[in-house]
Scaffold this active site. Structure first.
Site, mmCIF file in Angstrom:
data_model
loop_
_atom_site.group_PDB
_atom_site.id
_atom_site.type_symbol
_atom_site.label_atom_id
_atom_site.label_comp_id
_atom_site.label_asym_id
_atom_site.label_seq_id
_atom_site.Cartn_x
_atom_site.Cartn_y
_atom_site.Cartn_z
ATOM 1 N N GLU A 43 -0.976 12.273 7.942
ATOM 2 C CA GLU A 43 -0.459 11.331 6.938
ATOM 3 C C GLU A 43 1.068 11.269 6.971
ATOM 4 O O GLU A 43 1.655 10.209 6.814
ATOM 5 C CB GLU A 43 -0.927 11.742 5.534
ATOM 6 C CG GLU A 43 -2.328 11.279 5.206
ATOM 7 C CD GLU A 43 -2.472 9.764 5.234
ATOM 8 O OE1 GLU A 43 -1.565 9.062 4.767
ATOM 9 O OE2 GLU A 43 -3.488 9.284 5.758
ATOM 10 N N CYS A 201 -5.747 -7.454 8.813
ATOM 11 C CA CYS A 201 -4.809 -8.055 7.867
ATOM 12 C C CYS A 201 -3.381 -7.687 8.264
ATOM 13 O O CYS A 201 -2.649 -7.017 7.536
ATOM 14 C CB CYS A 201 -5.120 -7.584 6.441
ATOM 15 S SG CYS A 201 -4.318 -8.615 5.200
ATOM 16 N N CYS A 208 -8.059 -13.594 9.782
ATOM 17 C CA CYS A 208 -8.864 -13.844 8.582
ATOM 18 C C CYS A 208 -10.306 -14.240 8.923
ATOM 19 O O CYS A 208 -11.218 -13.945 8.154
ATOM 20 C CB CYS A 208 -8.212 -14.929 7.737
ATOM 21 S SG CYS A 208 -6.541 -14.496 7.235
ATOM 22 N N CYS A 211 -12.428 -11.258 8.895
ATOM 23 C CA CYS A 211 -12.203 -10.334 7.778
ATOM 24 C C CYS A 211 -13.441 -10.219 6.875
ATOM 25 O O CYS A 211 -13.984 -11.239 6.440
ATOM 26 C CB CYS A 211 -11.009 -10.818 6.966
ATOM 27 S SG CYS A 211 -10.713 -9.814 5.516
ATOM 28 N N CYS A 217 -10.431 -13.288 -0.936
ATOM 29 C CA CYS A 217 -8.988 -13.267 -0.686
ATOM 30 C C CYS A 217 -8.379 -14.566 -1.202
ATOM 31 O O CYS A 217 -8.535 -15.637 -0.618
ATOM 32 C CB CYS A 217 -8.726 -13.098 0.800
ATOM 33 S SG CYS A 217 -6.969 -13.052 1.162
HETATM 34 FE FE1 SF4 Z 1 -5.997 -10.319 4.963
HETATM 35 FE FE2 SF4 Z 1 -7.097 -12.032 3.266
HETATM 36 FE FE3 SF4 Z 1 -6.930 -12.633 5.838
HETATM 37 FE FE4 SF4 Z 1 -8.597 -10.737 5.018
HETATM 38 S S1 SF4 Z 1 -8.692 -12.893 4.537
HETATM 39 S S2 SF4 Z 1 -7.243 -10.649 6.801
HETATM 40 S S3 SF4 Z 1 -7.450 -9.840 3.346
HETATM 41 S S4 SF4 Z 1 -5.225 -12.347 4.459
#
Ligand code: SF4
Length: 358
Positions: A43, A201, A208, A211, A217
């Site tokens: 970390e 992200c 996206c 995602c 989002c």
């Molecule tokens: Fe990031 Fe939103 Fe795109 Fe997902 S949808 S990668 S959370 S910006």
């Protein structure tokens, strides 16, 4: 999407993130499941550095300092030289100071309560939470740079994420999402949200379409991802100047150990002179004779509070009266890279660019 539907989808955030993590997340990192000491070291290394860069340094560090006591008892120079290349050496100093506290005040066992962990040097709220979640499975929310970016976009939070006001809002979101995570999967959730930030992200061009939490989002739904997060408000920083003397004899360059306080404390650096200094005099003060000089391209190094414009000058020198001593040494620039002294980034840059190659 109406508000109650969005809320109910947010309740599934952890579930959908974990499903994605099971298939696409990083499961074989050497510190995963390796105990609190391993997680803690990782970390700290990851605070300013990406996983792929950290991996070889982590392996070398753990081979030399496999446990808290070995790290606590080691000479500081040894710890710093195992950190060489990672930069931000205060992290290494704090890590060792914290190891000494764990040795002296916690009988060598890394503590498992939040108050004791956050009291250790170099460990802030998010790092403490990440260690407790990953090493002990505690339900703790993290908020590192990756997570901030995700949450700012998920909730379309305006303002610069480094400001205290925005961070308060982000902590609330981080806590409410983490609270939805199944208690037996907190370590995975913590890794999952870091992986989501690093792999999908991303700061620029987030993926996206792949995602797992795009449905909730808000920035994505509003087609406004590129506007989040807001950038840091610009402040003009003062500029300082220095000459760095690259005193070379054959394959060797003179390094000076910096004082324990001030910039680059206790690191090996190049001797410096004022920008308008007479070079032969400055070299003479080092006990050397200047044979020839060649200006190298100047560059800027930026600290938190100011810019430092560095003018390196290659000085071919002779008849050294300067021998290796605790605060100075001749470093062989063709030495193997794992024997490098702990030095700041600008020195690394100068030596690598102008001195390492035959
Ligand atoms: Fe990031 Fe939103 Fe795109 Fe997902 S949808 S990668 S959370 S910006």
């Amino acid at each position: 999407m109406n508000h109650s539907l969005l809320k109910s989808r947010q309740n599934e955030f952890a579930e959908r993130l974990l499903d994605w993590f099971d298939e696409h997340g990083r499961h074989n990192l050497p510190w995963q499941g390796a105990g609190a000491y391993a997680v803690w070291v990782s970390e700290i290394m990851l605070q300013q550095t990406q996983v792929t860069t950290v991996l070889p340094y982590y392996a070398k560090f753990m081979a030399r300092f496999p446990d808290v006591k070995t790290l606590a008892d080691a000479p500081e120079d040894d710890v710093l030289s195992h950190w060489a290349g990672l930069g931000y050496y205060n992290r290494a100093r704090n890590l060792q100071r914290a190891a000494q506290l764990v040795r002296d005040e916690h009988a060598g066992e890394f503590p498992d309560d939040f108050e004791s962990v956050i009291a250790l040097p170099g460990i802030g709220r998010s790092t403490a939470a990440a260690i407790l979640a990953q090493a002990f499975g505690q339900q703790q929310a993290i908020l590192d740079g990756n997570v901030k970016r995700i949450l700012v976009r998920q909730f379309m939070v305006p303002g610069w994420p480094g400001s205290p006001k925005v961070q308060t809002v982000l902590w609330q979101h981080a806590e409410s999402l983490t609270a939805e995570c199944p208690v037996d999967r907190v370590a995975d959730y913590t890794q999952a949200i870091m992986d989501l930030g690093a792999l999908l992200c991303k700061r620029r061009a987030p993926l996206c379409q792949e995602c797992p939490v795009s449905e909730t989002c808000q920035a994505f739904l509003a087609n406004a991802v590129a506007q989040y997060p807001s950038s840091k408000p610009k402040k003009l920083k003062p500029v300082k100047q220095t000459k760095m003397l690259v005193c070379r004899q054959g394959n060797e360059v003179l390094l000076i150990k910096r004082p324990a306080t001030g910039i680059w404390p206790s690191l090996w650096s190049l001797p410096e002179a004022m920008p308008d200094a007479q070079l032969d005099e400055a070299v003479q003060q080092l006990g050397l004779r200047l044979l020839s000089q060649q200006p190298l391209p100047a560059f800027r190094h930026t600290f938190t509070h100011y810019h430092l414009d560095i003018e390196p000058v290659l000085c071919e020198v002779a008849s050294s009266m300067v021998q290796d001593a605790p605060a100075q040494m001749w470093h062989n620039t063709r030495a193997a890279s794992d024997g490098l002294p702990a030095w700041p980034a600008p020195v690394d840059k100068i030596v690598n660019k102008y001195l390492s190659k035959p």
